[in-house]
Scaffold this motif. Structure first.
Motif, short mmCIF file in Angstrom:
data_model
loop_
_atom_site.label_atom_id
_atom_site.label_comp_id
_atom_site.label_asym_id
_atom_site.label_seq_id
_atom_site.Cartn_x
_atom_site.Cartn_y
_atom_site.Cartn_z
N GLY A 1 -5.74 0.70 -13.51
CA GLY A 1 -6.75 1.74 -13.48
C GLY A 1 -7.29 2.06 -12.11
N CYS A 2 -6.79 1.41 -11.06
CA CYS A 2 -7.29 1.66 -9.71
C CYS A 2 -6.93 3.08 -9.28
CB CYS A 2 -6.70 0.65 -8.73
SG CYS A 2 -7.22 0.91 -7.03
N PRO A 3 -7.89 3.87 -8.81
CA PRO A 3 -7.57 5.26 -8.41
C PRO A 3 -6.66 5.32 -7.19
CG PRO A 3 -9.82 4.71 -7.81
CD PRO A 3 -9.32 3.59 -8.67
N HIS A 4 -6.61 4.25 -6.37
CA HIS A 4 -5.75 4.30 -5.19
C HIS A 4 -4.28 4.28 -5.58
CE1 HIS A 4 -9.48 2.30 -3.49
NE2 HIS A 4 -9.43 3.47 -2.92
N ASN A 5 -3.95 3.85 -6.79
CA ASN A 5 -2.56 3.82 -7.20
C ASN A 5 -1.96 5.22 -7.19
OD1 ASN A 5 -0.10 3.14 -8.24
ND2 ASN A 5 -0.81 2.75 -10.31
N GLY B 1 -8.78 -2.01 3.44
CA GLY B 1 -9.11 -1.77 2.05
C GLY B 1 -7.94 -2.13 1.15
N CYS B 2 -8.19 -2.12 -0.16
CA CYS B 2 -7.12 -2.47 -1.08
C CYS B 2 -6.02 -1.43 -1.08
CB CYS B 2 -7.68 -2.65 -2.49
SG CYS B 2 -8.40 -1.16 -3.19
N HIS B 3 -6.32 -0.20 -0.64
CA HIS B 3 -5.28 0.81 -0.58
C HIS B 3 -4.27 0.52 0.52
CE1 HIS B 3 -9.19 2.03 1.12
NE2 HIS B 3 -8.50 2.04 2.23
#
Length: 688
Positions: free
Chosen positions: A428-432, A448-450
C-alpha cells in the motif's frame, strides 16, 4: 517463590529489579534518571530535549511522546526541532537562562539528538554553544546516532573526527545498560568542564533490547557521578573579536584538560584485564570492546587462558579527549597493541602519537589486520587476535580462525544461494506506484524509503545520482549552461520523481509549494514536474494533478507516467482546477476567514483582484521585476483563450467533496513568463 508484578511502565517507573528496555528507551530513561538524581541532591533543575529524528535515532521523538506522562511529571520538556541546526541552537539557549530575568529554576540540562549527518549540519551551532560554555547546574549533551555499517543510511558514518573538530568530549556506550550510566557521566562532565559532551549511540545499541539490572546501575551512579559545583562562572562570552579568541584558547587548554582529569578521576578509561606478564594488549572503545569480548569467547579464551597468553584488555569509555600519559601507562611493558575500531584509525593515531616520545614503543597494529569496511564483527577480531597471539598457542576450537596456510586450514562450506530477496516497498505504499516512469525519463533519488528504486530500477526511469537529506530537486539535470539537451528521439521529458521531492518535507501545504511557483517563473525549458505529497489524501480545495502523486481512485493506486493524456501543441501540462468550496471568495464579509485571498486564483481566471495578484507575487518570493511581469500578464488575460474540456472521471477522486469542474490546458509563453488562464468555465457535461 513470590514474584513482583510486571508492567510495561517498569522501563521508566521501576527503581529496582530488572527491566526490559531498548536502546532508544534507555535514552528516554536517561532524562528521567537525571531529574531524579538532581532532585535527590536537592537541585532545582529541569531537562529540555530537542533534535531531528534520523536512524538509528529515528524513534526518539516517538518514544518521548509515548512517555509523555512520565516526562511531564519529572519536569522533562521534549520539543522536536525543525532541523538539527535549529534544535542545537535551542539546546545551547538553555545554558543562557541564568542571564534571563524571571527564571524559574536553577538550571536546565539540554539534550540534542540526531544522526551523524545531522551532527555535520549542526556543527556550527554546536561549535558556538561549545565556545560559549555551559551552566554549572545545566549541561549540554549530544546524542549522536552512528551507523558505521550503513544499515539505514545512505553513507556510513563515524562521529569521532567531527567531535574532535568541535572539541567536544565523546563517551561511547557499548551496551544498553551503559547508555544510562555514561549518559549521566556526560551531563556531569559537561557541568564540570563547561563543554558540550557527546554520547555515541551506534545502531547496534539503539536497535538492541536487553534486560538491565537497576541495582548495580544505581550503585554506580550514586558512587560515580559527582555532585555539581554551584559556583557561578559568570556571564558567557560574546563571541565577537578578541572574546572569541579568548574563549577558544580557554576551550582548547583549560576546559579540555578538565575533561581529561574527569575521565582519570572516574575511571572511564581503564585496564579491564591484565595478565601477570602481559606482552599483547587489545585496546577498544564502545561497541568495539563488546566485539572483542565476543571474539575472545569464540576463541575459547577465559581469564586463565588470557593470563597464560599474556593478554591485557584496555577499554576506553571516553575516546576523546585522551590523556597521553594515561595511554602510555596503560600500554607500558607491552610488545604489541591491537587497536580495534570501526572506520578511520582514530584511536590508533592517538596511541601512536602518545607513544612517540616515550622510551617504550610497542608495535601498534590496527588497519594492517582489520578492515575499514562496514562494522567489525567478532570473526574479524578473532582472526586478528589469532595472528597476533600465534595460531599454535590457541585452543583447538580456534583453529578455524587461525591464519594457517590454505592447505591445512579448515574449509567452510558455502551453501548455494536459493533465492535473493531485495528490499521492497511496503504493501500500500504510495511510492510503489508514484516512482514509476518510462525508460527515457531522468530520475533523481534521495533520502527516504523511495530510495529503494536504486535496488530495483525496472520501470523506474533512468536514475541519475542520489542526493543528501535536503538536497532534493537541486542537482543540475535540466539543460543549462553546463550541459546540452540529450539528443534522444523522441526527446525525453526531464522529471524529478518523488525521491527528490518527498524526503525531508517539514510540513504540509495546500496546493503547490511556494518555491515551485518561483521555479516556474525562472524555467525556460519544458519539464514535467508534478506536485509530490506524503500522507493522507488532499483536503478539499487543493490542486490535484491529473495522474499525479497526490491521491487517486482507490486511495493508493496512482497512475503511471505512461497513462498521462497527451498535451496538444502549445500546452505543457494538464492541471485540474477544483471548484472553490462554498463560503470562500465572493459573497463573504470582509474579515471572515473565507475572505482570505487565494494565491492560486490569479493563475486561473479573469475574476482575480489586483490585491490577490499582488499577494500571490509576494508569497512566491518574486522580485519587483517579476511582479511587474505578472501585472502585465494580468492585463493580457482578456486576450488569451484556451480550450477546455470536461474532467475525466478516472482522474478525479470520488471522496473529494469539491470535484474539479474543468481541466484547463496551460500554455507555454515565451521568456519563461507565468502563464495566465482565462476565466472561462465550462460545464462538466460540455465536451468542448
Amino acid at each position: 517463590m513470590s514474584t513482583s508484578p510486571v508492567s510495561l511502565d517498569d522501563k521508566y517507573a521501576a527503581e529496582h529489579g530488572t527491566v526490559l528496555i531498548s536502546g532508544v528507551q534507555a535514552l528516554v530513561r536517561l532524562t528521567l534518571e537525571q531529574r531524579r538524581l538532581d532532585a535527590a541532591r536537592g537541585l532545582d533543575t529541569r531537562v529540555f530535549v530537542s533534535g531531528y529524528p534520523g536512524s538509528p535515532l529515528g524513534g526518539v521523538d516517538l518514544e518521548m511522546a509515548r512517555a509523555a506522562r512520565f516526562l511531564e511529571e519529572a519536569g522533562v520538556v521534549a520539543r522536536p526541532g525543525l532541523n538539527e541546526e535549529l534544535a542545537a541552537t535551542a539546546v545551547a539557549g538553555t545554558q543562557l537562562l541564568a542571564q534571563v530575568p524571571g527564571r524559574r529554576h536553577e538550571g536546565v540540562t539540554g539534550f540534542w539528538y540526531g544522526k551523524n549527518p545531522g551532527l555535520d549540519r549542526a556543527a556550527d551551532a554546536i561549535r558556538h554553544g561549545n565556545l560559549a560554555g555551559t551552566a554549572p547546574l545545566g549541561g549540554a549533551v549530544a546524542w549522536i546516532g552512528d551507523d558505521p555499517g550503513s544499515k539505514s543510511s545512505t553513507v556510513p558514518s563515524s562521529c569521532e573526527p567531527m567531535c574532535q573538530s568541535l572539541s567536544m568530549p565523546l563517551l561511547a556506550p557499548g551496551s544498553v545498560a551503559e547508555v544510562v550510566e555514561l549518559g549521566l557521566h556526560a551531563v556531569a562532565l559537561s557541568r564540570a568542564t563547561g563543554l558540550w559532551a557527546g554520547l555515541k549511540i551506534v545502531a547496534d545499541v539503539a536497535d538492541a533490547t536487553a534486560t538491565v539490572d537497576l541495582g548495580p546501575l544505581h550503585e554506580n551512579v550514586r558512587s560515580g557521578v559527582p555532585v555539581p559545583d554551584r559556583a557561578d562562572r559568570g556571564a558567557p562570552p560574546t563571541l565577537v573579536g578578541p572574546a572569541s579568541l579568548e574563549a577558544e584558547h580557554d576551550m582548547l587548554t583549560r576546559r579540555l584538560g578538565l575533561a581529561r582529569e574527569y575521565a582519570r578521576a572516574h575511571g572511564l578509561n581503564r585496564v579491564t584485564h591484565d595478565a601477570p606478564r602481559a606482552t599483547t594488549g587489545v585496546l577498544a572503545s564502545g561497541t568495539s570492546y563488546a566485539v572483542v569480548l565476543r571474539a575472545l569467547a569464540d576463541l575459547g579464551l577465559d581469564e586463565a587462558a588470557m593470563d597464560h597468553l599474556g593478554l591485557r584488555l584496555i577499554r576506553l569509555a571516553m575516546p576523546f579527549p585522551l590523556a597521553y600519559d594515561d595511554l602510555a601507562a596503560m600500554t607500558a611493558g607491552l610488545g604489541r597493541v591491537l587497536v580495534v575500531e570501526d572506520k578511520v584509525p582514530f584511536l590508533e593515531g592517538h596511541l601512536k602519537q602518545a607513544l612517540y616520545d616515550t622510551g617504550q614503543r610497542p608495535d601498534v597494529i590496527g588497519r594492517e589486520l582489520l578492515t575499514s569496511r562496514g562494522t567489525l564483527g567478532a570473526e574479524d577480531v578473532a582472526s586478528a587476535l589469532a595472528t597476533c597471539l600465534g595460531g599454535d598457542r590457541l585452543p583447538r576450537q580456534a583453529a578455524i580462525l587461525s591464519p594457517a596456510p590454505s592447505a591445512t586450514r579448515a574449509k567452510r562450506r558455502t551453501l548455494p544461494l536459493v533465492a535473493a530477496r531485495t528490499p521492497y516497498f511496503c504493501s500500500g505504499c504510495p511510492h510503489n506506484a508514484s516512482t514509476r516512469a518510462s525508460d527515457d525519463t531522468l530520475v533523481g533519488a534521495g533520502i527516504g524509503c523511495h530510495a529503494m528504486i536504486a535496488l530495483d530500477g525496472n520501470g523506474r526511469g533512468r536514475q541519475v545520482g542520489m542526493t543528501q537529506m535536503g538536497g532534493r530537486r537541486r542537482p543540475v539535470v535540466r539543460p543549462g549552461p553546463l550541459h546540452l539537451r540529450p539528443s534522444l528521439h523522441p526527446e525525453p521529458r526531464r522529471r524529478h520523481l518523488p525521491p527528490l521531492r518527498l524526503a525531508g518535507r517539514t510540513r504540509r501545504r495546500r496546493g503547490r509549494r511556494l518555491d515551485d511557483v518561483q521555479a516556474a517563473l525562472q524555467r525556460r525549458g519544458r519539464d514535467d514536474r508534478r506536485a509530490a505529497r506524503r500522507g493522507p489524501p488532499r483536503r478539499p480545495g487543493a490542486d490535484a494533478v491529473a495522474g499525479g502523486r497526490g491521491g487517486a481512485p482507490g486511495g493508493g493506486d496512482h497512475a503511471g507516467a505512461g497513462d498521462l493524456p497527451r498535451c496538444p501543441a502549445g500546452a505543457d501540462r494538464i492541471r485540474a482546477a477544483p471548484r472553490r468550496p462554498p463560503g470562500r471568495g465572493e459573497g463573504t464579509r470582509r474579515g471572515r476567514r473565507g475572505d482570505r485571498a487565494d494565491p492560486r486564483r490569479p493563475l486561473r481566471g479573469r475574476g482575480a483582484t489586483a490585491a490577490q495578484a499582488r499577494q500571490a507575487a509576494r508569497g512566491a518570493g518574486q522580485s519587483g521585476g517579476q511582479r511587474a511581469r505578472v501585472r502585465g500578464l494580468r492585463r493580457l488575460r482578456g486576450h488569451l483563450h484556451l480550450p477546455v474540456r470536461a474532467a475525466g472521471g478516472d482522474r478525479v477522486r470520488p471522496q473529494d467533496p469539491h470535484p474539479p469542474g474543468v481541466v484547463q490546458l496551460r500554455p507555454e509563453l515565451p521568456q519563461g513568463r507565468l502563464p495566465v488562464v482565462p476565466a472561462r468555465r465550462a460545464s462538466r457535461r460540455d465536451p468542448s
